[in-house]
Design a protein around this motif. Structure first.
Motif, PDB file in Angstrom:
ATOM      1  N   VAL A 190       0.856  -1.176   0.000  1.00  0.00           N
ATOM      2  CA  VAL A 190       0.000   0.000   0.000  1.00  0.00           C
ATOM      3  C   VAL A 190       0.897   1.231   0.000  1.00  0.00           C
ATOM      4  O   VAL A 190       1.587   1.492   0.988  1.00  0.00           O
ATOM      5  N   LEU A 191       0.898   1.952  -1.095  1.00  0.00           N
ATOM      6  CA  LEU A 191       1.764   3.113  -1.219  1.00  0.00           C
ATOM      7  C   LEU A 191       1.191   4.272  -0.403  1.00  0.00           C
ATOM      8  O   LEU A 191       0.022   4.631  -0.538  1.00  0.00           O
ATOM      9  N   GLN A 192       2.036   4.826   0.438  1.00  0.00           N
ATOM     10  CA  GLN A 192       1.654   5.870   1.389  1.00  0.00           C
ATOM     11  C   GLN A 192       2.204   7.205   0.904  1.00  0.00           C
ATOM     12  O   GLN A 192       3.399   7.468   1.013  1.00  0.00           O
ATOM     13  N   PRO A 193       1.350   8.063   0.349  1.00  0.00           N
ATOM     14  CA  PRO A 193       1.844   9.332  -0.178  1.00  0.00           C
ATOM     15  C   PRO A 193       2.236  10.293   0.934  1.00  0.00           C
ATOM     16  O   PRO A 193       1.970  10.043   2.116  1.00  0.00           O
ATOM     17  N   THR A 194       2.849  11.385   0.559  1.00  0.00           N
ATOM     18  CA  THR A 194       3.195  12.403   1.541  1.00  0.00           C
ATOM     19  C   THR A 194       1.970  13.267   1.826  1.00  0.00           C
ATOM     20  O   THR A 194       1.128  13.472   0.935  1.00  0.00           O
ATOM     21  N   PRO A 195       1.842  13.788   3.038  1.00  0.00           N
ATOM     22  CA  PRO A 195       0.679  14.620   3.346  1.00  0.00           C
ATOM     23  C   PRO A 195       0.556  15.857   2.463  1.00  0.00           C
ATOM     24  O   PRO A 195      -0.547  16.369   2.266  1.00  0.00           O
ATOM     25  N   ASP A 196       1.683  16.333   1.934  1.00  0.00           N
ATOM     26  CA  ASP A 196       1.659  17.522   1.085  1.00  0.00           C
ATOM     27  C   ASP A 196       1.678  17.175  -0.399  1.00  0.00           C
ATOM     28  O   ASP A 196       2.044  18.021  -1.229  1.00  0.00           O
ATOM     29  N   ASP A 197       1.264  15.942  -0.744  1.00  0.00           N
ATOM     30  CA  ASP A 197       1.177  15.596  -2.160  1.00  0.00           C
ATOM     31  C   ASP A 197       0.265  16.610  -2.852  1.00  0.00           C
ATOM     32  O   ASP A 197      -0.865  16.838  -2.410  1.00  0.00           O
ATOM     33  N   PRO A 198       0.728  17.223  -3.945  1.00  0.00           N
ATOM     34  CA  PRO A 198      -0.062  18.288  -4.573  1.00  0.00           C
ATOM     35  C   PRO A 198      -1.299  17.800  -5.311  1.00  0.00           C
ATOM     36  O   PRO A 198      -2.179  18.605  -5.640  1.00  0.00           O
ATOM     37  N   ASP A 199      -1.390  16.481  -5.557  1.00  0.00           N
ATOM     38  CA  ASP A 199      -2.498  15.957  -6.364  1.00  0.00           C
ATOM     39  C   ASP A 199      -2.852  14.543  -5.894  1.00  0.00           C
ATOM     40  O   ASP A 199      -2.473  13.561  -6.532  1.00  0.00           O
ATOM     41  N   PRO A 200      -3.598  14.413  -4.782  1.00  0.00           N
ATOM     42  CA  PRO A 200      -3.936  13.072  -4.291  1.00  0.00           C
ATOM     43  C   PRO A 200      -4.691  12.227  -5.310  1.00  0.00           C
ATOM     44  O   PRO A 200      -4.453  11.014  -5.411  1.00  0.00           O
ATOM     45  N   GLU A 201      -5.612  12.838  -6.072  1.00  0.00           N
ATOM     46  CA  GLU A 201      -6.326  12.077  -7.093  1.00  0.00           C
ATOM     47  C   GLU A 201      -5.348  11.571  -8.154  1.00  0.00           C
ATOM     48  O   GLU A 201      -5.429  10.414  -8.600  1.00  0.00           O
TER      49      GLU A 201
END
Length: 280
Positions: A255-266
């Motif tokens: 399960v890839l865990q993005p950064t909280p400040d990812d500019p484009d979660p979608e």
């Protein structure tokens, strides 16, 4: 075949969930995972909404902190989700963050004892049994669900050896936290001792021109010595190669865990499903 998922982080406002879940569903992502982190967002409320807004996506809750929740309430909620959305729900339970449990007056002297009693009672309730038990922490008197599900696998979030062994013997699968290296994944698999049971591993991940900078901030936040063996970042081929390392170490779902400040979660959901997944 390795299953691929992504996390909807609790640092993202609840109103962001619908477009992110819909993007994940439409892109063909295998699994979307949610966290019940104090004091951010509820795991059950978000799971129910995400499942209702999507048609094929599996939704996991990893995890529900057992000191925070009466086992009968958890059984009722898990059973309801499984009956509403059969085959699309995965729920994990665990100790919870001990500092948070202390904040709400729920911290216990023996988290492993509580988890063992809780897991036994929860699984019995979900099987439709009438449960009477008076353990050190869990007390039920002739409790039975009116609407038990046909099936409801329960995962356990585990780090230490005692909890890993408990998960292997009594749970239906194990969740390993972000920061678990491939070596540690192999060691955990040995402690779990059940090769036929799924093991879900969270893996820090980022893509885009500033991926390395954002993950470096995560390294500092989580206190890792380096990003080696705890994160993957770059283009789809690089991320897929990283995912395979954890799959080779024994993970059945990464399960890839993005950064909280990812500019484009979608966009991150689409990247994982449409760009990374075909390369696995």
């Amino acid at each position: 075949m390795i299953r691929l998922g992504a996390v909807f982080l609790p640092q993202w406002a609840p109103e962001r969930l619908r477009p992110v879940a819909e993007a994940a569903d439409q892109a063909g992502l295998d699994e979307l995972w949610l966290w019940e982190d104090c004091f951010w967002e509820s795991g059950i409320a978000t799971a129910s909404a995400a499942l209702a807004w999507t048609s094929r996506l599996k939704v996991g809750v990893g995890l529900l902190p057992v000191p925070l929740r009466n086992v009968a309430i958890t059984a009722m909620e898990v059973a309801t989700l499984h009956r509403l959305f059969p085959g699309r729900v995965q729920v994990g339970i665990g100790h919870g963050v001990q500092d948070w449990m202390a904040q709400v007056g729920a911290k216990v002297d023996s988290p492993v004892t509580l988890l063992r009693e809780y897991l036994d009672a929860l699984k019995a309730l979900l099987r439709g049994e009438t449960v009477t038990t008076h353990g050190r922490y869990v007390h039920l008197d002739a409790v039975a669900l009116v609407w038990p599900p046909a099936e409801a696998p329960i995962f356990v979030g585990a780090v230490g050896p005692r909890t890993l062994r408990l998960s292997g013997s009594d749970a239906d699968g194990t969740i390993l936290t972000g920061g678990t290296t491939p070596t540690r994944t192999r060691e955990a698999r040995q402690l779990i001792g059940a090769d036929d049971k799924p093991a879900v591993v969270y893996l820090h991940a980022a893509t885009g021109p500033d991926a390395g900078v954002r993950l470096e901030a995560e390294r500092v936040r989580w206190g890792y010595e380096s990003l080696d063996d705890v994160a993957v970042f770059g283009d789809a081929a690089t991320v897929a190669a990283g995912v395979r390392r954890w799959a080779d170490a024994g993970a059945t779902t990464v399960v890839l865990q993005p950064t909280p400040d990812d500019p484009d979660p979608e966009g991150f959901m689409r990247f994982v499903a449409q760009d990374v997944k075909p390369l696995l």
